[in-house]
Design an enzyme around this catalytic site. Structure first.
Site, mmCIF file in Angstrom:
data_model
loop_
_atom_site.group_PDB
_atom_site.id
_atom_site.type_symbol
_atom_site.label_atom_id
_atom_site.label_comp_id
_atom_site.label_asym_id
_atom_site.label_seq_id
_atom_site.Cartn_x
_atom_site.Cartn_y
_atom_site.Cartn_z
ATOM 1 N N GLU A 291 0.835 -1.210 0.000
ATOM 2 C CA GLU A 291 0.000 0.000 0.000
ATOM 3 C C GLU A 291 0.870 1.261 0.000
ATOM 4 O OE1 GLU A 291 -3.474 1.989 2.856
ATOM 5 O OE2 GLU A 291 -2.168 0.411 3.625
ATOM 6 N N LYS A 359 -9.677 2.387 -2.820
ATOM 7 C CA LYS A 359 -10.101 1.847 -1.527
ATOM 8 C C LYS A 359 -11.505 2.323 -1.152
ATOM 9 C CE LYS A 359 -8.442 1.366 3.252
ATOM 10 N NZ LYS A 359 -7.451 1.829 4.248
ATOM 11 N N CYS A 412 -5.307 -2.522 2.844
ATOM 12 C CA CYS A 412 -5.185 -2.392 4.294
ATOM 13 C C CYS A 412 -6.268 -3.214 4.998
ATOM 14 C CB CYS A 412 -5.217 -0.922 4.699
ATOM 15 S SG CYS A 412 -4.775 -0.625 6.435
#
Length: 538
Positions: A291, A359, A412
């Site tokens: 990430e 995301k 994440c």
């Protein structure tokens, strides 16, 4: 046990609160990295007796519910303080900016999360009855609360109680049948049932043969689950796809990552790790970086994309996390809005961006602020320091990856949401999880995050490819087994063949129906016990 139950139930005031906090905090020994799950017999059992005390000492329903709510709050405060203490590490990355917030955050966060356990304790008290019915009341209430914890507002299903019984490889296989939400209910029932045999003196709540039979049956069921898990692993299909993947972990200190003078060195580190090894990228089809791997807008950097193209041989693609800037303009070309996303990019061997994913589940106070404009006007800023905060993408959806099955991208902590990791309309061939756990140092946070990623593989049936900035990076097969790994705080690259996904699991097929059925079954069992006459041996 009656004497111990009586002592626990007789605690009052600050002693009761402190004891409940200790029980909640002690419960975290059951989770990664220790997995000392039997400790929950010593925490959920006394929780039953604390609630017995509320029931015995208060005749009015309102007083009982208030007492139960306080017990639930203090138990939850200890549980979430011990389970989320590592969040404070993120505020020490830039202590001059965020360090002063730690006392407030580490009071507000566990207090807010404890409200779910308040609801669970109050609901359980509404259902409180003698004998084994108390265990079913507590399990039903906690099952509902844990599901709500994963969905209300943004949701935070971290350290769901069900993870406690999924520590080992064999036991982890049960997740393929029920999923962690349903297993949270079963876990509370398992750990509370022995305590339901006894009750404080004068309460009239002690169990009889039914409570003993319940506790014994659940222990046998736990053993049967372990045996079934061993058999599943013994007959596990270890077939691979023939696709070789290189996972890169550069181990960049979060405090150094966003300093402009370090940008070129960090990018060079990733390029060097990517082409490392005696044969370089020979035979490697996919390279995965974590990430926000590089501290600049990669898609808007032609020079960086050109250098990536020089490193990648023909037919090899790079999957990399990067911030992505999007400018929105009206029909006249006037800039109307600027958005920044936490993205995952697919970059081809010519340095072109082939596909991307933004995301969806953003971290509150980490990637955005509730009431962003107002709080920024007061001088507050989320941890990432991006003015205006990150924008949320849409999904879940599949990511097209050249030469590989479509992947379900998860950035994440998106991988901790059991119901949101795949697009139900089309099954992925693998789960791709990129993360930056450098925020949390060497605390228990990265280990807990990694364990939950392993459980997602078992629940859904595809393998997980995981790249983390400072660890833990790994190739995880569909049974949760670790095929290759770079540990926390290490720098390097690992090569591993992408395993084939196993046939769709029972949980992947039925999902929420299993969760609803488990809650319904537990409530039905409680109802059967509830209609028994007072004094019956149950």
């Amino acid at each position: 046990m009656t004497a111990v139950a009586t002592w626990v139930a007789s605690l009052k005031g600050w002693r009761r609160a402190l004891f409940a906090v200790a029980l909640g905090a002690l419960s975290l020994l059951a989770f990664a990295p220790l997995h000392l799950w039997p400790v929950l017999f010593l925490t959920f059992g006394p929780l039953i007796w604390l609630l017995d005390g509320c029931h015995r000492d208060h005749r009015e329903l309102g007083a009982r519910l208030k007492c139960a709510g306080l017990v639930g709050f203090w138990f939850g405060f200890g549980y979430f303080l011990a389970g989320l203490y590592w969040v404070a590490e993120a505020f020490l990355v830039e202590p001059w900016r965020h360090g002063w917030l730690i006392p407030f955050v580490m009071t507000a966060l566990p207090s807010g999360m404890a409200l779910f356990f308040v609801v669970a304790a109050v609901l359980a008290m509404l259902m409180w009855w003698q004998g084994a019915a108390r265990a079913f009341a507590l399990a039903t209430a906690f099952g509902l609360a844990e599901y709500a914890r994963g969905h209300v507002l943004t949701g935070l299903p971290w350290n769901l109680v069900g993870y406690s019984i999924l520590g080992g490889g064999a036991m982890m296989q049960i997740a393929s049948l029920f999923g962690v939400y349903a297993l949270s209910l079963l876990a509370v029932l398992l750990f509370a049932s022995p305590a339901a045999i006894a009750a404080p003196e004068g309460s009239g709540l002690a169990g009889g043969r039914g409570a003993i039979a319940l506790a014994a049956s659940l222990l046998l069921l736990l053993g049967a689950g372990a045996v079934w898990g061993e058999r599943r692993l013994a007959h596990a299909d270890s077939a691979g796809t023939g696709i070789r993947v290189r996972i890169v972990q550069a181990d960049i200190d979060q405090a150094e990552k966003w300093r402009p003078e370090n940008s070129a060195e960090i990018f060079t580190d990733y390029l060097d790790l990517t082409k490392s090894g005696p044969t370089g990228l020979n035979g490697i089809a996919l390279v995965v970086w974590p990430e926000t791997a590089v501290p600049f807008l990669l898609a808007d950097s032609p020079e960086a994309l050109s250098l990536i193209a020089e490193v990648l041989p023909e037919g090899t693609s790079l999957l990399v996390g990067s911030a992505r800037l999007v400018e929105e303009r009206d029909a006249q070309g006037t800039l109307t809005a600027t958005r920044i996303y936490n993205s995952l990019l697919v970059i081809g061997d010519k340095g072109e961006v082939l596909d991307g994913y933004d995301k969806i589940h953003l971290v509150p106070f980490g990637e955005y602020l509730p009431f962003q404009d107002f709080l920024e006007s007061l001088g507050l800023m989320q941890l990432t320091g991006v003015r205006g905060g990150f924008s949320a993408g849409t999904g879940p959806r599949l990511l097209a990856v050249p030469g590989a099955p479509p992947a379900s991208p998860l950035i994440c902590y998106e991988i901790i949401f059991p119901d949101d990791v795949v697009d139900i309309s089309e099954r992925p061939g693998w789960l791709l999880n990129i993360t930056n756990d450098a925020w949390f140092g060497s605390s228990a946070g990265p280990s807990q995050h990694f364990h939950q990623a392993r459980v997602r593989a078992v629940e859904q049936g595809p393998p997980v490819v995981r790249a983390a900035n400072t660890g833990i990076s790994a190739m995880i097969d569909p049974y949760g087994r670790i095929l290759a790994e770079i540990d926390l705080g290490e720098k390097g690259a690992i090569d591993s063949e992408l395993p084939k996904a196993v046939p769709q699991t029972l949980f992947a097929r039925l999902g929420i129906l299993i969760e609803i059925s488990m809650i319904g079954l537990a409530f039905a069992c409680w109802l059967v016990l509830r209609v028994q006459p007072i004094g019956a041996s149950y």
